[in-house]
Design a protein around this motif. Structure first.
Motif, mmCIF file in Angstrom:
data_model
loop_
_atom_site.group_PDB
_atom_site.id
_atom_site.type_symbol
_atom_site.label_atom_id
_atom_site.label_comp_id
_atom_site.label_asym_id
_atom_site.label_seq_id
_atom_site.Cartn_x
_atom_site.Cartn_y
_atom_site.Cartn_z
ATOM 1 N N LEU A 144 33.447 170.197 43.422
ATOM 2 C CA LEU A 144 32.019 170.283 43.133
ATOM 3 C C LEU A 144 31.688 169.926 41.682
ATOM 4 C CD1 LEU A 144 31.045 173.483 45.169
ATOM 5 C CD2 LEU A 144 30.825 171.080 45.830
ATOM 6 N N SER A 145 32.632 170.154 40.788
ATOM 7 C CA SER A 145 32.401 169.828 39.372
ATOM 8 C C SER A 145 32.751 168.385 39.049
ATOM 9 C CB SER A 145 33.219 170.746 38.466
ATOM 10 O OG SER A 145 34.620 170.468 38.595
ATOM 11 N N GLY A 146 33.625 167.787 39.862
ATOM 12 C CA GLY A 146 34.120 166.449 39.547
ATOM 13 C C GLY A 146 35.179 166.444 38.466
ATOM 14 N N MET A 147 35.662 167.635 38.096
ATOM 15 C CA MET A 147 36.659 167.769 37.034
ATOM 16 C C MET A 147 37.994 168.238 37.630
ATOM 17 S SD MET A 147 35.241 167.202 33.992
ATOM 18 C CE MET A 147 33.568 166.882 33.407
ATOM 19 N N GLU A 148 38.921 167.293 37.812
ATOM 20 C CA GLU A 148 40.234 167.634 38.356
ATOM 21 C C GLU A 148 41.127 168.203 37.249
ATOM 22 O OE1 GLU A 148 41.640 167.578 41.332
ATOM 23 O OE2 GLU A 148 39.881 166.845 42.398
#
Length: 394
Positions: free
Chosen positions: A274-278
């Protein structure tokens, strides 16, 4: 020594959303809030309602739907902010608010343009206003670790007298060293023995988790954390790191958590999606390589007994034994190659394995990663070249 249960002020939904590039829609914030509540976190810092109508509605949505955790909203030490925060959370089964104010000399001069006396009085008034709505009023001292020691104590004294529940000591810019932050917590507790402290630490020097742990070790009851270490700039103390540090070293720390650690991976992946931050591959606990082994000596040890090189099990955080990976690289050994071949259905004899090992090393001089088709080619070539008709597909 009696084991202390550590409380969590989980701020993925607020400080985590302040990560540059992250923007949750209300329904996404609700998804994350429900996952965090299901894990057993005590307080969810859900947002800053005065900042926008959308943020107000998102916090209010969470307050209306999530019952397992305390729902908190933050506010500057301004009457309108505090009122708006309360309006957003008051319908929650367990509402709370946390006003804050910057207290360091730099912030007082540059951000606020106010004197020590003015800042102290604003903090006092903020807690008093909050307490007119609810007993669950915490107060955060922004940039505590760059503030004069005597002024920290002055602000603590007035907000404690007003009935504050938790005092949050903030290493807002990740400036403190672990022993400094631990000493700060110890000093405040010594001056005010009944105070309840929450530790809020940022990771600008890579020390957020170490600072948070030192705060807890010196008497803080609660810690502020974000899933995957999200947050402003370099992020906050990572929830998964603090949880598993306490759980793994519980006996030595005389601490424990009431958090379902088997949901760490699923929640981490939800936040990442959901954040797009892996998370980076080498991120502790939840990184892709947390249970991956590349060196031959390590691989041989893990294949014999995983405890040789792993201090927790994949299952303890929500993975399975099948998620443990042996990476076949130029530093790997025959044991790892044999294990990978077995996973693909090949049982190689000793001579075949030696031949496959030589081919793998040769190919790794030309390719960075061996893919499945490479491994199958190596296995079948090794078996054919040794003249053996032995082929076992398991």
């Amino acid at each position: 020594m009696e084991t202390r249960i550590i409380k969590f002020y989980e701020t993925t939904l607020r400080d985590g959303e302040q990560t540059p590039g992250v923007n949750y829609f209300p329904e996404e914030k609700l998804q994350i809030a429900q996952a965090l509540a299901d894990m057993g976190f005590d307080t969810l810092d859900c947002g800053f309602p005065i900042s926008s109508p959308g943020e107000f509605e998102a916090v209010r949505l969470i307050a209306s739907k999530v019952e397992k955790a305390e729902i908190c909203a933050i506010a500057r030490a301004h009457p309108a902010d505090i009122e708006r925060a309360w309006e957003a959370v008051k319908i929650a089964a367990h509402p709370a608010i946390q006003p804050f104010i910057s207290i360091s000399p730099l912030h007082r001069r540059v951000k606020l343009g106010k004197s020590r006396d003015e800042v102290r009085e604003l903090a006092k008034a903020a807690v008093a206003q909050g307490r007119s709505y609810t007993d669950n009023v915490d107060f955060a001292l922004e940039d505590t670790t760059r503030t004069e020691h005597d002024f920290i104590l002055e602000v603590c004294e007035v907000i404690i007298k007003e009935g504050v529940r938790f005092v949050t000591l903030c290493d807002t810019v990740g400036f403190a060293l672990p022993w400094e932050f631990g000493q700060l917590v110890a000093d405040v507790r010594r001056e005010f023995p009944s105070v309840r402290i929450s530790a809020h630490c940022h990771d600008d020097l890579g020390l957020a988790v170490a600072n948070a742990m030192e705060g807890l070790r010196n008497g803080a009851e609660r810690v502020d954390t974000c899933i995957n270490g999200l947050g402003e700039r370099a992020g906050n103390a990572a929830t998964e790191d603090v949880v598993m540090a306490i759980r793994t070293r519980s006996t030595d720390l005389a601490m424990d958590v009431r958090v379902d650690t088997t949901k760490l991976i699923s929640t981490s992946r939800l936040v990442a999606r959901l954040s797009g931050m892996e998370p980076q591959w080498t991120k502790s606990i939840v990184g892709r390589n947390a249970f991956a082994h590349g060196g031959g000596i390590h691989q041989d040890g893990v294949l014999k007994d995983a405890r040789t090189y792993e201090i927790m099990t994949p299952e303890s955080i929500g993975l399975t034994a099948a998620d443990r990976r042996m990476h076949m690289g130029k530093l790997s050994g025959r044991a790892a190659l044999a294990a990978q071949m077995r996973e693909l259905g090949y049982e190689l004899e000793k001579e075949q394995l030696n031949s496959a090992f030589d081919m793998a090393k040769l190919l790794l001089g030309k390719k960075k990663v061996l893919e499945e088709m490479d491994m199958r080619y190596i296995a079948e070539t090794a078996m054919n070249n040794t003249g053996s008709s032995s082929f076992s597909c398991i």
